[in-house]
Structure formats: C-alpha cells, structure tokens
Design a protein around this motif. Structure first.
Motif, PDB file in Angstrom:
ATOM      1  N   ARG A  81       0.794  -1.217   0.000  1.00 41.04           N
ATOM      2  CA  ARG A  81       0.000   0.000   0.000  1.00 41.04           C
ATOM      3  C   ARG A  81       0.832   1.274   0.000  1.00 41.04           C
ATOM      4  NH1 ARG A  81      -5.728   0.225   2.405  1.00 41.04           N
ATOM      5  NH2 ARG A  81      -5.597   1.704   0.664  1.00 41.04           N
ATOM      6  N   LYS A  82       0.177   2.352  -0.401  1.00 44.00           N
ATOM      7  CA  LYS A  82       0.806   3.664  -0.368  1.00 44.00           C
ATOM      8  C   LYS A  82       0.949   4.079   1.107  1.00 44.00           C
ATOM      9  CE  LYS A  82      -0.463   4.304  -5.104  1.00 44.00           C
ATOM     10  NZ  LYS A  82      -1.383   4.736  -6.153  1.00 44.00           N
ATOM     11  N   PRO A  83       1.876   4.990   1.406  1.00 40.29           N
ATOM     12  CA  PRO A  83       2.213   5.281   2.806  1.00 40.29           C
ATOM     13  C   PRO A  83       1.021   5.678   3.675  1.00 40.29           C
ATOM     14  CG  PRO A  83       3.787   6.308   1.343  1.00 40.29           C
ATOM     15  CD  PRO A  83       2.700   5.749   0.468  1.00 40.29           C
ATOM     16  N   VAL A 120       2.132  -9.166  -8.822  1.00 37.06           N
ATOM     17  CA  VAL A 120       1.218  -8.895  -9.935  1.00 37.06           C
ATOM     18  C   VAL A 120       0.918  -7.405 -10.025  1.00 37.06           C
ATOM     19  CG1 VAL A 120      -1.083  -9.394 -10.864  1.00 37.06           C
ATOM     20  CG2 VAL A 120       0.147 -11.158  -9.608  1.00 37.06           C
ATOM     21  N   ASP A 121       0.811  -6.913 -11.251  1.00 38.15           N
ATOM     22  CA  ASP A 121       0.318  -5.543 -11.438  1.00 38.15           C
ATOM     23  C   ASP A 121      -0.389  -5.465 -12.790  1.00 38.15           C
ATOM     24  OD1 ASP A 121      -0.253  -2.927 -10.823  1.00 38.15           O
ATOM     25  OD2 ASP A 121       1.831  -2.328 -10.518  1.00 38.15           O
ATOM     26  N   ASP A 122      -1.163  -4.408 -12.966  1.00 39.13           N
ATOM     27  CA  ASP A 122      -1.879  -4.278 -14.245  1.00 39.13           C
ATOM     28  C   ASP A 122      -0.932  -3.872 -15.358  1.00 39.13           C
ATOM     29  OD1 ASP A 122      -1.640  -1.643 -13.119  1.00 39.13           O
ATOM     30  OD2 ASP A 122      -3.066  -0.948 -14.628  1.00 39.13           O
ATOM     31  N   LEU A 123       0.086  -3.066 -15.019  1.00 39.50           N
ATOM     32  CA  LEU A 123       0.898  -2.445 -16.064  1.00 39.50           C
ATOM     33  C   LEU A 123       2.371  -2.368 -15.676  1.00 39.50           C
ATOM     34  CD1 LEU A 123       0.474  -0.536 -18.753  1.00 39.50           C
ATOM     35  CD2 LEU A 123       1.021   1.267 -17.132  1.00 39.50           C
ATOM     36  N   LEU A 124       3.235  -2.703 -16.639  1.00 41.75           N
ATOM     37  CA  LEU A 124       4.676  -2.500 -16.465  1.00 41.75           C
ATOM     38  C   LEU A 124       5.085  -1.321 -17.345  1.00 41.75           C
ATOM     39  CD1 LEU A 124       7.528  -3.227 -15.525  1.00 41.75           C
ATOM     40  CD2 LEU A 124       7.624  -4.949 -17.342  1.00 41.75           C
ATOM     41  N   ALA A 125       5.531  -0.241 -16.687  1.00 42.89           N
ATOM     42  CA  ALA A 125       6.017   0.935 -17.420  1.00 42.89           C
ATOM     43  C   ALA A 125       7.510   1.089 -17.121  1.00 42.89           C
ATOM     44  CB  ALA A 125       5.197   2.162 -17.040  1.00 42.89           C
ATOM     45  N   THR A 126       7.872   1.911 -16.124  1.00 42.09           N
ATOM     46  CA  THR A 126       9.302   2.051 -15.794  1.00 42.09           C
ATOM     47  C   THR A 126       9.788   0.932 -14.879  1.00 42.09           C
ATOM     48  OG1 THR A 126       8.965   3.335 -13.774  1.00 42.09           O
ATOM     49  CG2 THR A 126       9.033   4.569 -15.842  1.00 42.09           C
ATOM     50  N   GLY A 127       8.861   0.236 -14.242  1.00 44.57           N
ATOM     51  CA  GLY A 127       9.227  -0.877 -13.358  1.00 44.57           C
ATOM     52  C   GLY A 127       9.443  -0.482 -11.906  1.00 44.57           C
TER      53      GLY A 127
END
Ligand code: PRP
Ligand code: MG
Length: 177
Positions: A81-83, A120-127
């Motif tokens: 999760r985000k902070p 798992v994630d929906d999208l790989l962009a910069t990683g």
C-alpha cells in the motif's frame, strides 16, 4: 493461448494523464466477465505448479488482478500500500519517479522466510512500482517467483529494471500508438 482477444478489451486514450502519453485503460476488460476471467486463468495456468504461497500487489490497480489470482492459486493475498494506509507494523521501500520519489509499504508479518511470492500488477512501465514490491518481499525473506502483468509497455525500461526476475505479461505495446 487465449481464445479471447484480450487487447480488444483495452481502451487507448490519447494525451492522458498528460500530453504525449497514450493511456492503456483496463476498465473495458474489467467490465467484460469472459475477458477478465480469461486474464486470471492465463496467469493462474502459468504459475499453478510454481509453488506460489502468496500473491502480492500494489494498490490500486494491482489489487484487481492479484486478489482473484490468489484465490485461484490457493495462496495468500498480500496488499502493498501507499504510505500511511496499513495499520500494523510495516516496512517501507522508497523508489524513484521521473520527478521525485514515492514509497510503498507492506506489513512486516505479511510474508515470511521461505514464502514463494508472485507479484502482480496491471501495467509494467518504468518498473519502479514492481521493483519496490519485489524488494519488500525480499526484505521479508521471501523468494520472488515472478512478476506478472496484464499490460507491458516494451518501449520503457521496466523489463530492464526487473532484470534477474521472471517477467511475464499478457499483452505488449511496443509504442505509443
Ligand atoms: C500505475 C500502474 C502500475 C504502475 C506502473 O499505478 O497501475 O502500478 O503505474 O508504472 P511503473 O512501472 O512506472 O512503476 P499508479 O501508481 O498510477 O496507481 P494506481 O494503481 O493506484 O492507479
Ligand atoms: Mg498501480
């Protein structure tokens, strides 16, 4: 192999969230039960015999795919999760963005030494997001089985950043068109 054309369920939106970016929108896929189910089935089939004990994903979009996949693999689901969102003791990992940095957190007891974690994630962009998830799992003593994505943007350096991990994606886009 998929009997369903998953890419037909991804909507491309020009200049979102800023000029020059083609946003790959997964919401049509989520709204099509056969396609959504197929995306989970394809991921589950790939990792079914990999001894996965936990599936971890970063909020928000990663949760959507990781939760049904965890059930399908009879594994724990672990939210990253985000902070400031997780209530129990947690470990944070800071990662770089184009401008500035961001941080993701995992509960300290979410994974244990010896766990075999699928990320798992929906999208790989910069990683960056996935790398943070991998570090959090490894800092807890787990082994990362692989990094799985619905969509991969191959013209960005995500796969390079995740060198050393088994990276898999259901769909690839090779440019912004
Ligand atoms: C998006 C996407 C991935 C990440 C990919 O998440 O869902 O998690 O960016 O980018 P990267 O490979 O460059 O890290 P975002 O942080 O926009 O938030 P969301 O999932 O909460 O929508
Ligand atoms: Mg995300």
């Amino acid at each position: 192999m998929s009997a369903i054309d998953l890419k037909a369920h991804i909507r491309s939106i020009k200049d979102f969230p800023k000029p020059g970016i083609m946003f790959r929108d997964i919401t049509p896929l989520l709204a099509a039960p056969a396609a959504f189910r197929e995306s989970i089935r394809l991921l589950a089939d790939r990792y079914r015999d990999a001894g996965v004990t936990a599936v971890a994903a970063a909020e928000a979009r990663g949760f959507i795919f990781a939760a049904p996949l965890a059930i399908e693999l009879d594994a724990a689901f672990i939210p990253v999760r985000k902070p400031g969102k997780l209530p129990f003791d947690r470990r944070a990992f800071q990662y770089d963005l184009e401008y500035g940095s961001d941080s993701l957190e995992m509960h300290v007891d979410a994974v244990k030494t010896g766990d075999r974690v699928l990320l798992v994630d929906d999208l790989l962009a910069t990683g960056g997001t996935m790398q943070a998830c991998a570090k959090l799992a490894e800092l807890a003593g787990a082994h990362v089985v692989g990094c799985a994505f619905i969509v991969e943007l191959t013209f960005l350096p995500g796969r390079k950043k995740l060198e050393g991990y088994d990276v898999f994606s259901l769909m690839q886009y090779h440019d912004e068109n």
